[in-house]
Write an enzyme that holds these catalytic residues in place. Structure first.
Site, mmCIF file in Angstrom:
data_model
loop_
_atom_site.group_PDB
_atom_site.id
_atom_site.type_symbol
_atom_site.label_atom_id
_atom_site.label_comp_id
_atom_site.label_asym_id
_atom_site.label_seq_id
_atom_site.Cartn_x
_atom_site.Cartn_y
_atom_site.Cartn_z
ATOM 1 N N HIS A 213 0.854 -1.188 0.000
ATOM 2 C CA HIS A 213 0.000 0.000 0.000
ATOM 3 C C HIS A 213 0.884 1.229 0.000
ATOM 4 O O HIS A 213 1.928 1.233 0.647
ATOM 5 C CB HIS A 213 -0.906 0.008 1.245
ATOM 6 N N ASP A 270 -7.948 -5.166 -0.369
ATOM 7 C CA ASP A 270 -8.411 -5.894 -1.550
ATOM 8 C C ASP A 270 -8.095 -7.385 -1.487
ATOM 9 O O ASP A 270 -8.669 -8.169 -2.230
ATOM 10 C CB ASP A 270 -7.791 -5.295 -2.822
HETATM 11 N N1 CMC Z 1 4.414 -7.677 -5.007
HETATM 12 C C1 CMC Z 1 5.759 -7.690 -5.125
HETATM 13 N N2 CMC Z 1 6.556 -6.622 -4.910
HETATM 14 C C2 CMC Z 1 5.953 -5.470 -4.584
HETATM 15 C C3 CMC Z 1 4.547 -5.360 -4.451
HETATM 16 C C4 CMC Z 1 3.768 -6.522 -4.666
HETATM 17 N N3 CMC Z 1 2.448 -6.479 -4.537
HETATM 18 N N4 CMC Z 1 4.220 -4.096 -4.120
HETATM 19 C C5 CMC Z 1 5.373 -3.424 -4.050
HETATM 20 N N5 CMC Z 1 6.428 -4.260 -4.335
HETATM 21 C C6 CMC Z 1 7.868 -3.907 -4.271
HETATM 22 C C7 CMC Z 1 8.284 -3.066 -5.479
HETATM 23 O O1 CMC Z 1 8.751 -3.893 -6.536
HETATM 24 C C8 CMC Z 1 9.372 -2.224 -4.889
HETATM 25 O O2 CMC Z 1 10.536 -3.021 -4.757
HETATM 26 P P1 CMC Z 1 11.997 -2.336 -4.888
HETATM 27 O O3 CMC Z 1 12.086 -1.349 -3.773
HETATM 28 O O4 CMC Z 1 12.942 -3.471 -4.762
HETATM 29 O O5 CMC Z 1 12.037 -1.696 -6.258
HETATM 30 C C9 CMC Z 1 8.876 -1.922 -3.466
HETATM 31 O O6 CMC Z 1 8.055 -3.059 -3.118
HETATM 32 C C10 CMC Z 1 8.068 -0.646 -3.343
HETATM 33 O O7 CMC Z 1 7.056 -0.704 -4.335
HETATM 34 P P2 CMC Z 1 6.356 0.572 -4.993
HETATM 35 O O8 CMC Z 1 5.699 0.157 -6.252
HETATM 36 O O9 CMC Z 1 7.368 1.685 -5.038
HETATM 37 O O10 CMC Z 1 5.287 0.922 -3.889
HETATM 38 P P3 CMC Z 1 4.100 1.920 -4.083
HETATM 39 O O11 CMC Z 1 3.825 2.489 -2.739
HETATM 40 O O12 CMC Z 1 4.356 2.855 -5.197
HETATM 41 O O13 CMC Z 1 2.895 0.983 -4.580
HETATM 42 C C11 CMC Z 1 1.008 -0.407 -4.634
HETATM 43 C C12 CMC Z 1 1.819 0.617 -3.822
HETATM 44 C C13 CMC Z 1 -0.273 -0.683 -3.863
HETATM 45 C C14 CMC Z 1 0.634 0.209 -6.005
HETATM 46 C C15 CMC Z 1 1.861 -1.690 -4.823
HETATM 47 O O14 CMC Z 1 2.210 -2.227 -3.577
HETATM 48 C C16 CMC Z 1 1.154 -2.726 -5.681
HETATM 49 O O15 CMC Z 1 1.248 -2.694 -6.907
HETATM 50 N N6 CMC Z 1 0.401 -3.715 -5.034
HETATM 51 C C17 CMC Z 1 -0.363 -4.668 -5.773
HETATM 52 C C18 CMC Z 1 -1.691 -4.056 -6.226
HETATM 53 C C19 CMC Z 1 -2.666 -3.865 -5.072
HETATM 54 O O16 CMC Z 1 -2.865 -4.736 -4.234
HETATM 55 N N7 CMC Z 1 -3.324 -2.679 -5.048
HETATM 56 C C20 CMC Z 1 -4.320 -2.338 -4.038
HETATM 57 C C21 CMC Z 1 -3.855 -1.207 -3.175
HETATM 58 S S1 CMC Z 1 -4.830 -0.956 -1.691
HETATM 59 C C22 CMC Z 1 -6.418 -0.475 -2.121
HETATM 60 C C23 CMC Z 1 -6.614 0.452 -3.267
HETATM 61 O O17 CMC Z 1 -5.946 1.478 -3.433
HETATM 62 O O18 CMC Z 1 -7.506 0.166 -4.053
#
Ligand code: CMC
Length: 334
Positions: A213, A270
Site C-alpha cells: 500500500h 483488496d
Molecule cells: N508484489 C511484489 N513486490 C511489490 C509489491 C507486490 N504487490 N508491491 C510493491 N512491491 C515492491 C516493489 O517492486 C518495490 O521493490 P523495490 O524497492 O525493490 O524496487 C517496493 O516493493 C516498493 O514498491 P512501490 O511500487 O514503489 O510501492 P508503491 O507504494 O508505489 O505501490 C502499490 C503501492 C499498492 C501500487 C503496490 O504495492 C502494488 O502494486 N500492489 C499490488 C496491487 C494492489 O494490491 N493494489 C491495491 C492497493 S490498496 C487499495 C486500493 O488502493 O484500491
C-alpha cells in the site's frame, strides 16, 4: 453528526429518488453482455446528467444536495442492473421499505420467480465492506473526483471519472486481480512458492496482488476487520474453497518472507474483500463495482467539501527535466 430528524430526512430524500428513468435501460441495452461493469457504470453515471440537468449546477447548495441524494439513490440501482444484465435477469427496482444494504442485495439476487430473504451474515459483511471502503484520503480515484470537480463540472461526471480511476488493477481493480491471481495459481498446480519467487524476481513483472500500500507500511487496519468478516462469512455459509487455501498459504509465506517484510508489504483491503464477494456468489467482474458503491459517499463528501470551501481549479505543475536544446532533424533524415 445529524440529529435523528435530519438523518431520517436524508434517508427519505434518498429513497424518494430511487427510480431510474426507463430510458436508461436503452443505454444499458446498447452494451454487450461481455462489457466490463466498471466501464458500463462509469458511462451510465455520466449519462444520468442528461436525465437530471440541474445536477450540473454547482453554485446552488440546494441543487448540489439534490444531486447528492439522486446519485446515492440511483447508483445502487445501476450497479444491480449492470450485474443482472450480465446474468440475463430482468431489471429490478428493489423495495424502498428496506434498509440500504438489504434493498441492494434484494435488487442484486432476487430471482424473477419467488421471494428473496437476505441472510444476516451477508448483509452484515456487506455493510462492513461498504463502510470500510467509504473514504480513504487522497487515493487515485478520490483525487480524480476532486480534480474533475474543481473545474466546476457537476457531481455525476466527477463520480464517473472516479469510477474510471478506481477500475485500474493497482487501485480498486486489485480485488478482481487478487481472485484472478489465486485462480491462476490453482490452475498452475497450486505451488505458492513458485509465485512468491516470481513476485520477488525483478525481471518478472508479476506482483502479488492484494499486497502493499502506498500509505500503510505497518498493516492495513481495514484488512484486519475484513479478514475477520471473511472468516465469519465462510464459516456461516459453510464454504470450503481451494482458492482460499492458496490465499492463506500466500499470506503466511509473505508475512514471513524477508523481501515482503523489509519492504513492508502486507495484505491490503483488496486481498480479503474479493474472498468475501466470491463466497457471496458475486462474479469476479462485479468486485470493483462493489468497491465503487462503497467509495461513493466518500467521493461525494470530498467533492462537496471542495465546492463549499470554494477551492480553486486543480492545476498540478510539472518540472521539465528533458533536454534544453534539441536540433530539428527532418523526417527523411531520422
Ligand atoms: N508484489 C511484489 N513486490 C511489490 C509489491 C507486490 N504487490 N508491491 C510493491 N512491491 C515492491 C516493489 O517492486 C518495490 O521493490 P523495490 O524497492 O525493490 O524496487 C517496493 O516493493 C516498493 O514498491 P512501490 O511500487 O514503489 O510501492 P508503491 O507504494 O508505489 O505501490 C502499490 C503501492 C499498492 C501500487 C503496490 O504495492 C502494488 O502494486 N500492489 C499490488 C496491487 C494492489 O494490491 N493494489 C491495491 C492497493 S490498496 C487499495 C486500493 O488502493 O484500491
Amino acid at each position: 453528526m445529524p440529529t435523528e430528524e435530519q438523518l431520517e430526512k436524508f434517508h427519505n430524500d434518498i429513497k424518494a429518488q430511487s427510480h431510474v428513468d426507463e430510458d436508461v435501460k436503452k443505454i444499458l441495452d446498447g452494451f454487450p453482455k461481455s462489457a466490463h461493469p466498471m466501464g458500463v457504470l462509469s458511462s451510465l453515471t455520466s449519462a444520468l446528467v442528461a436525465f437530471n440537468p440541474s445536477s450540473v449546477n454547482v453554485d446552488s447548495e440546494e441543487d448540489m444536495y439534490k444531486a447528492i441524494v439522486k446519485i446515492l439513490a440511483k447508483f445502487p440501482v445501476l450497479t444491480a442492473w449492470t450485474y443482472r444484465k450480465r446474468l440475463g435477469l430482468p431489471l429490478d427496482y428493489g423495495d424502498d421499505s428496506l434498509r440500504y444494504v438489504d434493498n441492494f442485495v434484494k435488487m442484486m439476487f432476487k430471482k424473477p420467480s419467488g421471494e428473496y430473504t437476505s441472510k444476516p451474515t451477508v448483509v452484515d459483511a456487506l455493510n462492513k465492506l461498504l463502510i470500510l471502503h467509504a473514504d480513504h484520503e487522497q487515493n487515485c480515484s478520490t483525487s480524480t473526483v476532486r480534480i474533475v470537480g474543481s473545474s466546476h463540472a457537476g457531481l455525476f461526471v466527477s463520480i464517473s471519472a472516479g469510477i474510471a480511476a478506481l477500475w485500474g488493477p493497482l487501485h480498486g481493480g486489485a480485488n478482481q486481480a487478487v481472485i484472478e491471481m489465486l485462480e491462476a495459481i490453482k490452475e498452475d498446480g497450486g505451488d505458492t512458492k513458485k509465485f512468491m519467487a516470481k513476485a520477488k524476481d525483478k525481471d518478472d513483472p508479476f506482483r502479488l496482488m492484494g499486497f502493499g500500500h502506498r500509505v500503510y507500511k505497518n498493516f492495513d487496519p481495514r484488512a484486519k476487520i475484513i479478514k475477520k468478516a471473511a472468516d465469519d462469512v465462510l464459516e456461516d455459509l459453510g464454504i470450503e474453497d481451494p482458492v482460499l487455501d492458496i490465499a492463506k498459504a500466500l499470506e503466511k509465506e509473505a508475512l514471513e518472507d524477508p523481501y515482503f517484510v523489509e519492504r513492508k508489504l502486507y495484505p491490503n483491503v483488496d486481498f480479503y474483500s474479493g474472498i468475501i464477494y466470491r463466497a457471496l456468489g458475486i462474479p469476479v467482474e462485479m468486485f470493483t463495482p462493489m468497491f465503487a458503491l462503497g467509495r461513493l459517499p466518500g467521493w461525494i463528501a470530498q467533492w462537496r467539501e471542495m465546492r463549499l470551501q470554494k477551492e480553486p481549479i486543480g492545476r498540478p505543475r510539472q518540472i521539465y527535466v528533458g533536454a534544453n536544446l534539441r536540433s530539428f532533424v527532418p523526417i527523411e533524415k531520422r
